[in-house]
Design a protein around this motif. Structure first.
Motif, PDB file in Angstrom:
ATOM      1  N   MET A   1       0.771  -1.148  -0.344  1.00 23.82           N
ATOM      2  CA  MET A   1       0.119   0.178  -0.085  1.00 23.82           C
ATOM      3  C   MET A   1       1.041   1.103  -0.080  1.00 23.82           C
ATOM      4  SD  MET A   1      -2.992   1.175   3.045  1.00 23.82           S
ATOM      5  CE  MET A   1      -3.735  -0.268   1.923  1.00 23.82           C
ATOM      6  N   ALA A   2       0.303   2.504  -0.908  1.00 27.61           N
ATOM      7  CA  ALA A   2       0.747   3.792  -1.177  1.00 27.61           C
ATOM      8  C   ALA A   2       1.228   4.012   0.180  1.00 27.61           C
ATOM      9  CB  ALA A   2       0.824   3.919  -2.105  1.00 27.61           C
ATOM     10  N   HIS A   3       2.275   5.323   0.780  1.00 26.85           N
ATOM     11  CA  HIS A   3       2.583   5.826   1.975  1.00 26.85           C
ATOM     12  C   HIS A   3       2.415   7.189   1.521  1.00 26.85           C
ATOM     13  CE1 HIS A   3       2.254   2.053   3.594  1.00 26.85           C
ATOM     14  NE2 HIS A   3       2.224   2.066   4.722  1.00 26.85           N
ATOM     15  N   LEU A   4       1.975   8.228   2.029  1.00 26.01           N
ATOM     16  CA  LEU A   4       2.436   9.901   2.157  1.00 26.01           C
ATOM     17  C   LEU A   4       3.592   9.949   3.013  1.00 26.01           C
ATOM     18  CD1 LEU A   4      -1.673  11.545   1.954  1.00 26.01           C
ATOM     19  CD2 LEU A   4      -0.359  10.979   0.090  1.00 26.01           C
ATOM     20  N   PHE A   5       3.625  10.906   2.879  1.00 22.70           N
ATOM     21  CA  PHE A   5       5.548  11.550   3.362  1.00 22.70           C
ATOM     22  C   PHE A   5       6.608  10.307   3.900  1.00 22.70           C
ATOM     23  CE2 PHE A   5       2.332  13.837   4.550  1.00 22.70           C
ATOM     24  CZ  PHE A   5       2.530  15.076   3.800  1.00 22.70           C
ATOM     25  N   SER A   6       6.614   9.289   3.060  1.00 24.12           N
ATOM     26  CA  SER A   6       7.545   8.247   2.947  1.00 24.12           C
ATOM     27  C   SER A   6       8.916   8.453   2.590  1.00 24.12           C
ATOM     28  CB  SER A   6       7.049   6.839   1.574  1.00 24.12           C
ATOM     29  OG  SER A   6       6.877   7.645   0.390  1.00 24.12           O
ATOM     30  N   ARG A   7       9.472   8.455   2.890  1.00 24.94           N
ATOM     31  CA  ARG A   7      11.270   8.503   2.583  1.00 24.94           C
ATOM     32  C   ARG A   7      10.875   7.811   1.459  1.00 24.94           C
ATOM     33  NH1 ARG A   7      12.165   5.571   6.529  1.00 24.94           N
ATOM     34  NH2 ARG A   7      11.962   5.072   8.692  1.00 24.94           N
TER      35      ARG A   7
END
Length: 426
Positions: free
Chosen positions: A1-7
């Protein structure tokens, strides 16, 4: 699943850290210049300040006999937008934002962070008549140098991904702002100088694309392009962005260390350390007594509209756009982050200074009463946004410190933090 503010990647994180350090130093100089101007403009020696800002220099025959304040706004800020254009092009060509999924969040946040403040300003300022509405774009800009200076002062350990997001949002914001200036705040268009300016930009682009970096060739071309854009009626700072977009990002071997990176390293210290602070010195000086006193200045419709746009508009626009991206992409916030962190970042985005002051001068006329009200609104709104962001971010700082400690662990001592390394299978 995609994540916001990921590295992002480690090379990009390291590059962004270098950029942020330079902008932080520039932000401290900007604050010092603005405070000096504001204090001087409200002393018994204020006439000397305004005389200095209005001192005309330059060749009359070329219609470049401009005041020092105008040279700072039209000339020095072209350097600022040149650097912003280089940064934006690098991000979308060779940086992590070449992935549309990663680019969607800062672009959406920048658009929301400009649209909502403009609407709020229009609603608040409409009670003061049609003339006040021309400043609708004043509260739409985010000043990254000012925001980073605030982060340095409050000593918060904001995670690297959120700092990167703030920088990218501000750069996209700058591009949108220069587009607004070119379309809505340019004088009558003169076709011949515009065509000649585009020719000069094209020649500049041809040289840099061929790898030519000799300053004695490029500098005169850049100055000529700037002067012709100024003569065309379009605001001269647009020349900075046009020139930046012609500079190649990749080297001859396809790597990401092209001429844009070299130019950015060369000109960013000039932009952050000279261009922006000098402009702030000439733009931030507003006489409170000339505006009818502090009470009258703070209750004017233009002032209130700018404050509401910077504080409430930016918070609603950036947070709301982030929520919409999360809602429609079904992404989740990165581990360890909450919506309070997004709100704190959005409040920090309400610190508008350099571009806001420039738009105020273009909208109302430098030195006019409404320009003074706009300046008071920018200063007060930025201060209030900074204070509110400080409260939210300091409450979460212990949590940020723990995240930063996790991000800095380098167990194998290879110079790359472990969180940026992908484990090998098995």
């Amino acid at each position: 699943m995609a994540h916001l503010f990921s590295r992002g990647s480690w090379p990009e994180a390291r590059r962004i850290a270098e950029v942020l350090r330079a902008e932080t130093v520039g932000g401290v100089l900007l604050l010092a210049a603005a405070v000096l101007a504001l204090v001087w403009a409200n002393t018994p020696w204020s006439d000397a300040y305004f005389d200095l800002a209005g001192w005309v220099v330059g060749p009359h025959a070329l219609h470049l006999d401009l005041s020092l304040a105008t040279w700072a706004a039209d000339g020095l800020l072209a350097i600022f937008f040149f650097v912003a254009g280089l940064e934006l092009k690098r991000e979308f060509v060779a940086g992590d934002l070449r992935d549309p999924r990663r680019a969607a969040l800062p672009v959406a946040a920048a658009v929301g962070g400009m649209a909502v403040p403009a609407v709020i300003f229009a609603v608040v300022a409409s009670r003061d008549g049609g003339g006040a509405l021309s400043g609708w774009a004043v509260p739409t800009a985010t000043d990254i140098a000012f925001a980073l200076a605030v982060l340095a002062v409050i000593s918060t350990h904001l995670p690297a991904a959120m700092r990167t997001f703030l920088l990218t949002l501000a750069v996209v914001d700058d591009l949108l702002a220069i587009t607004v200036i070119a379309i809505f705040y340019s004088s009558s268009l003169h076709f011949v100088p515009l065509v000649l300016a585009l020719v000069a930009v094209a020649v500049f682009g041809l040289l840099v694309q061929r790898g030519v970096s000799r300053w004695w060739l490029l500098m005169p071309l850049a100055v000529v392009a700037w002067a012709l854009v100024h003569a065309s009626g379009i605001h001269a700072t647009v020349a900075g962005v046009l020139l930046a977009f012609t500079v190649p990002v990749r080297d001859k071997n396809g790597g990401a260390h092209g001429m844009a990176e070299r130019f950015e390293h060369l000109w960013r210290p000039v932009s952050a350390g000279v261009a922006v602070p000098v402009f702030a010195f000439f733009a931030a000086g507003v006489s409170i007594s000339a505006a009818g006193g502090l009470g009258a200045g703070l209750t004017d419709a233009v002032t209130m509209g700018v404050i509401a746009g910077l504080v409430a508009g930016k918070a609603i626009g950036i947070t709301g756009s982030t929520w919409l991206v999360q809602r429609f992409t079904r992404a989740q916030l990165a581990a360890g982050l909450s919506w309070w962190d997004v709100l704190g970042l959005a409040l920090l985005g309400g610190i508008g200074f350099t571009v806001s002051l420039l738009i105020g001068e273009l909208a109302y006329g430098a030195g006019s009463q409404r320009d003074g009200f706009a300046k008071i609104g920018v200063l007060a709104g930025s201060l209030l946004a900074a204070l509110l962001a400080t409260v939210v971010l300091r409450i979460r700082n212990r949590h940020y410190r723990r995240l930063c400690e996790e991000e800095s662990v380098d167990a194998d001592a290879d110079g790359v933090p472990d969180v940026y390394q992908v484990p090998k299978p098995g």
